[in-house]
Write an enzyme that holds these catalytic residues in place. Structure first.
Site, mmCIF file in Angstrom:
data_model
loop_
_atom_site.group_PDB
_atom_site.id
_atom_site.type_symbol
_atom_site.label_atom_id
_atom_site.label_comp_id
_atom_site.label_asym_id
_atom_site.label_seq_id
_atom_site.Cartn_x
_atom_site.Cartn_y
_atom_site.Cartn_z
ATOM 1 N N GLY A 170 0.872 -1.384 -0.066
ATOM 2 C CA GLY A 170 0.061 0.132 0.129
ATOM 3 C C GLY A 170 0.943 1.374 0.111
ATOM 4 N N SER B 227 13.369 -0.583 4.791
ATOM 5 C CA SER B 227 13.442 0.526 3.805
ATOM 6 C C SER B 227 14.419 0.418 2.927
ATOM 7 C CB SER B 227 14.116 1.816 4.600
ATOM 8 O OG SER B 227 13.392 2.185 5.690
ATOM 9 N N GLY C 231 15.929 4.993 0.838
ATOM 10 C CA GLY C 231 14.691 4.530 1.621
ATOM 11 C C GLY C 231 14.171 5.486 2.511
ATOM 12 N N VAL C 232 12.825 5.412 2.596
ATOM 13 C CA VAL C 232 12.220 6.353 3.689
ATOM 14 C C VAL C 232 11.211 5.730 4.595
ATOM 15 C CG1 VAL C 232 10.023 6.944 1.914
ATOM 16 C CG2 VAL C 232 10.909 8.665 3.281
ATOM 17 N N GLY C 233 10.797 4.380 4.351
ATOM 18 C CA GLY C 233 9.650 3.873 4.932
ATOM 19 C C GLY C 233 9.621 3.833 6.327
ATOM 20 N N GLU C 234 10.752 3.198 7.041
ATOM 21 C CA GLU C 234 10.730 3.250 8.501
ATOM 22 C C GLU C 234 11.245 4.347 9.143
ATOM 23 O OE1 GLU C 234 13.535 -0.232 9.552
ATOM 24 O OE2 GLU C 234 12.068 -1.555 8.730
#
Lengths: 161, 336
Positions: free
Chosen positions: B47, B88, B289-292
């Site tokens: 998502g 990430s 990476g940006v997610g975590e």
């Protein structure tokens, strides 16, 4: 409650379902009638993903014995979009990136529809309060609140024209 | 009853990916008969928008329109390998693998187009709109669709490519403890403002204001989605969420959404963010990476803000009302 036959109208269509002693509205909608927008998130009334509208009132279908709504009119997300096009609310969700994984989205849209049916001009606080029963684990809620604010502003604009 | 306000900040240096004893993601790209491109992956879109950004990356590297790229992440049994969506890592690993596969497919596409147009490959360029033409000669062109058709039905070529990005293993040096754990590093600074009710111990987060340095953004709206969602997750971890409230004892462990408390829509404060782009050396088009990271920096910022408001030194999470009240009791007893 005993088993038997329950008559409900779902998204405008009359349905008769044979029920067991303890059958939830969620089970009937999702598994008997194939309205898969009615998500099974927690089965305990804790997440809001199974929200539907029963006789104009927002209900958690997982906590609603189907016998209790015998003779009622039920609206699921599918019933909010019978033309199978993009509704105004869906368009706002797209514009504001208000869905990520999408699991909470049907319940959110049903809860928002119920809110706007009883209050066409909710404040930001009233919008957040109306979503208090719906868990979203991805978006942080702000994009969803902004989608509602945006549709409220648009509706006010149309009414004012 | 007193409500005390405080401000805290935290800065983090956040790794993109891990070496994991060798951490690969693979990608296969091929053209269909009609000139669409299928990117086959095992990388999972939760998502966060992975399929969107992989289509963007493939379109950019192939030189074709975004809406002619189909990303198929359907089956991890049969798809090319991906270690997973975590750490990430996926934009970085999968993005690089897609670029490599797309470049190989683009090479074949241009060879087929060169044969059809009877020119050299080096004379060709793509317009990004679905056409390949001779440099400087707009009307000496062939569409990608026609090229794909010719490859399949006239020339017997497959317009396809293979890609992999591997972060090699990096065993720890037994003498120094050194290893090369990650691929690149993103950076963050978050400032949190809170209000603490000293009678009930309740903490309200009033604002989360951050600066995130994420390398080149592939899709700014999706980056923003991660940031706002991450702020919410950070508030949850800082104040409410735990599976073991009396760790290491598992007493009173929550078992459902009634007892596993999370912030709701009403608890969301203002979230402000500046995004800085400093391209990474090895990310796809410079991405990191940006997610975590966006979940991690709010947590210590919020706890520091609580400490600032109360004049205490809480070092555990979540900072539940009980933790707040115990810290205040300890302070009153002279131990704080």
């Amino acid at each position: 409650m005993a088993s038997g036959i329950v008559s409900i109208k779902v998204n405008g269509r009359a349905e008769e379902v044979v029920t067991g002693a303890v059958t939830t509205l969620q089970d009937v909608l999702r598994n008997n009638l194939d309205y898969t927008s009615v998500k099974d998130g927690c089965s305990q009334g804790g997440c809001g993903a199974c929200s539907v509208i029963v006789d104009g009132e927002l209900r958690l279908s997982c906590l609603t014995p189907v016998q209790e709504v015998d003779g009622s009119e039920v609206v699921t997300l599918e019933g909010l979009n019978l033309s199978n096009s993009i509704t105004a609310l869906q368009q706002k969700f797209i514009e504001k990136y208000a869905a990520q994984c999408g699991f909470c989205t049907p319940g959110m849209m049903v809860a928002i529809t119920a809110l706007l049916d009883r209050n066409a001009n909710p404040s930001r606080d009233e919008i957040a309060e109306a979503l208090a029963g719906n868990i979203c684990r991805c978006t942080g809620y702000l994009p969803i609140i902004e989608a509602v604010e945006s549709i409220v502003a648009e509706m006010a604009g149309i009414a004012g024209d | 009853m007193t409500k005390l306000r405080g401000t805290g900040f935290a800065a983090v240096n956040y790794p993109t990916g891990m070496h994991l004893g060798g951490d690969p993601t693979q990608s296969l790209v091929h053209a269909t008969t009609s000139g669409n491109f299928v990117v086959t992956m095992s990388s999972v879109d939760l998502g966060q928008g992975l399929k969107t950004i992989l289509a963007q990356i493939a379109a950019e590297a192939l030189g074709v329109p975004y809406d002619t790229v189909i990303v198929d992440t359907g089956d991890t049994d049969t798809g090319p390998h991906c270690t997973g969506t975590f750490a990430s890592r996926t934009t970085h690993r999968a993005g690089n693998a897609v670029i490599m596969a797309a470049e190989e497919a683009r090479k074949v596409m241009l060879e087929v187009a060169a044969e059809k147009l009877e020119v050299g490959v080096e004379d060709l360029e793509t317009d990004g709109l679905g056409n390949i033409h001779v440099k400087g000669v707009e009307d000496k062109a062939i569409s990608v669709a026609e090229t794909a058709g010719a490859a399949h039905f006239e020339l017997g070529r497959t317009i396809s490519g293979r890609g992999i990005y591997l972060k090699p293993p990096s065993p720890m040096d037994p003498e120094t403890g050194e290893s090369d754990p990650d691929s690149t590093q993103a950076h963050a600074c978050t400032v949190a403002e809170v209000e603490v009710d000293t009678e009930t111990g309740d903490v309200q987060v009033l604002a989360i204001k951050s600066a995130y340095e994420v390398g080149q953004q592939v899709n700014p709206e999706l980056v923003k989605g991660q940031i706002v969602g991450g702020a919410w997750m950070g508030i949850g971890h800082a104040l409410q969420e735990t599976t073991a409230p009396y760790y290491p004892a598992i007493d009173h462990a929550p078992r459902d959404f009634q007892t596993y408390q999370m912030p709701g829509a009403v608890d969301m404060p203002e979230v402000e963010c500046e995004v800085l782009e400093i391209a990474s050396r090895n990310g796809p088009f410079g991405a990191k990476g940006v997610g975590e990271m966006v979940t991690n920096s709010p947590i210590p910022a919020i706890v520091n803000a609580i400490n600032n408001a109360l004049g205490v030194r809480i070092t555990q999470i979540p900072v539940t009302p009980e933790v707040v009240l115990r810290a205040l009791d300890e302070k009153a007893a002279g131990g704080g």
